[in-house]
Design an enzyme around this catalytic site. Structure first.
Site, PDB file in Angstrom:
ATOM      1  N   ASP A  75       2.667  18.266  55.526  1.00  0.00           N
ATOM      2  CA  ASP A  75       3.303  18.041  56.825  1.00  0.00           C
ATOM      3  C   ASP A  75       2.612  18.889  57.910  1.00  0.00           C
ATOM      4  OD1 ASP A  75       5.441  17.005  58.413  1.00  0.00           O
ATOM      5  OD2 ASP A  75       6.580  18.852  58.143  1.00  0.00           O
ATOM      6  N   GLY A 201      11.659  15.579  63.290  1.00  0.00           N
ATOM      7  CA  GLY A 201      12.831  16.244  63.853  1.00  0.00           C
ATOM      8  C   GLY A 201      14.098  15.466  63.555  1.00  0.00           C
ATOM      9  N   ILE A 223      13.120  15.369  57.457  1.00  0.00           N
ATOM     10  CA  ILE A 223      14.280  16.272  57.524  1.00  0.00           C
ATOM     11  C   ILE A 223      13.895  17.631  56.946  1.00  0.00           C
ATOM     12  CG2 ILE A 223      16.639  16.717  56.673  1.00  0.00           C
ATOM     13  CD1 ILE A 223      16.726  14.326  58.454  1.00  0.00           C
ATOM     14  N   ASN A 224      14.092  18.661  57.719  1.00  0.00           N
ATOM     15  CA  ASN A 224      13.858  20.004  57.215  1.00  0.00           C
ATOM     16  C   ASN A 224      15.016  20.946  57.577  1.00  0.00           C
ATOM     17  OD1 ASN A 224      12.770  22.287  56.155  1.00  0.00           O
ATOM     18  ND2 ASN A 224      10.837  22.201  57.239  1.00  0.00           N
TER      19      ASN A 224
HETATM   20  P1  13P Z   1      13.763  18.968  61.425  1.00  0.00           P
HETATM   21  O1  13P Z   1      13.500  20.393  61.100  1.00  0.00           O
HETATM   22  O2  13P Z   1      14.353  18.776  62.775  1.00  0.00           O
HETATM   23  O3  13P Z   1      14.550  18.299  60.374  1.00  0.00           O
HETATM   24  O4  13P Z   1      12.343  18.235  61.475  1.00  0.00           O
HETATM   25  C1  13P Z   1      11.520  18.233  60.337  1.00  0.00           C
HETATM   26  C2  13P Z   1      10.213  17.595  60.576  1.00  0.00           C
HETATM   27  O5  13P Z   1      10.061  16.766  61.444  1.00  0.00           O
HETATM   28  C3  13P Z   1       9.097  17.979  59.714  1.00  0.00           C
HETATM   29  O6  13P Z   1       7.916  17.394  60.076  1.00  0.00           O
END
Ligand code: 13P
Length: 269
Positions: A75, A201, A223-224
């Protein structure tokens, strides 16, 4: 079946594939054991450095051998060498993020990565326009999201040959004091291109907005932060006990990460 085929299938069925980021084994285990559909797991560069890229490849390969439909993505790789390293080690896809470069340099470097990756059967996500924010719970207002011109997106995808494309249209990395508003008109316009559209995001966006974005052509959602929040809240709760064993201290984190995965997969499908 290849990752590209799973993405094609998701798009045809009006669903999105999830990318869940991880940086610890308990997170990875919670994600994989809670997923009942094919998923992507992702490591950012910092997450890759913490976990180990070769280790991530080996473990995802192990779970796949055991029957899990799971694929590994690097990523936001901003440096060509680290992206090539991920390809050489056996990542299933890579995201080359040249969004901080000028448009022409982004095109040039993304094209280099695409040529390198495609020779090895690896698919590539490119990025046009910067998606701001931090994957954390930010107790402040949303950062401003600059839009991109559709003509720039078209030139980017046609020149580079990327398979997926990440674009700014309102979402930001992280959770803020208000939910982002997505630009559906932009999505409608851009969904005419044949590349898979990626929503970065994914945390903190209202469920209804996620569903609408999928209807308008989003095929992959990252999602992170919501996983990080669940993990941290689980750990905070466990640390109030007198436990010392990591398997006791981390079990609540694992449960909560799993619950986020289950909830998101339901929305995405
Ligand atoms: P969030 O942290 O908002 O979930 O976004 C994760 C992301 O887009 C990783 O590339």
């Amino acid at each position: 079946m290849s990752l590209k085929k799973y993405l094609q299938k998701a798009r045809k069925e009006n669903r999105a594939m999830a990318q869940f980021n991880f940086s610890t084994l308990d997170q990875l285990q919670a994600i994989i054991s809670s997923a009942n559909v094919p998923i992507i797991v992702g490591t950012s560069v910092k997450e890759s450095n913490f976990f180990g890229m070769a280790e991530a490849v080996a473990l995802v390969g192990y779970y796949r051998k055991k029957g899990a439909k799971v694929f590994l993505n690097l990523d936001h790789g901003r440096d060509i060498e680290i992206v090539k390293k991920a390809i050489d080690l056996g990542y299933d896809m890579v995201h080359f993020d040249g969004s901080k470069m000028d448009h022409d340099s982004n095109i040039k470097d993304t094209k280099k990565i695409v040529n390198y990756a495609h020779k090895k059967g690896i698919i590539v996500e490119g990025e046009v326009g910067y998606i701001p924010g931090q994957s954390a719970m930010n107790k402040c207002d949303l950062p401003k999201v600059d839009s991109v011109a559709i003509a720039d997106v078209v030139r980017f995808v046609e020149t580079t040959g990327v398979d997926l494309i990440a674009l700014p249209f309102g979402s930001v990395h992280g959770v803020y004091s208000q939910a982002p508003k997505l630009n559906y008109n932009f999505l409608k316009e851009v969904s005419k291109i044949k590349q898979f559209l990626v929503l970065h995001g994914g945390s903190g966006i209202k469920d209804g907005d996620i569903k609408k974005a999928i209807k308008l052509g989003i095929t992959k959602i990252n999602i992170n932060t919501e996983l990080r929040m669940a993990w941290r809240e689980g750990l905070e709760k466990s640390l109030k006990s007198k436990d010392y064993a990591p398997y006791d201290l981390l079990s609540e984190s694992k449960n909560r990460v799993g619950q986020v995965v289950t909830k998101k997969l339901l929305i995405f499908s």
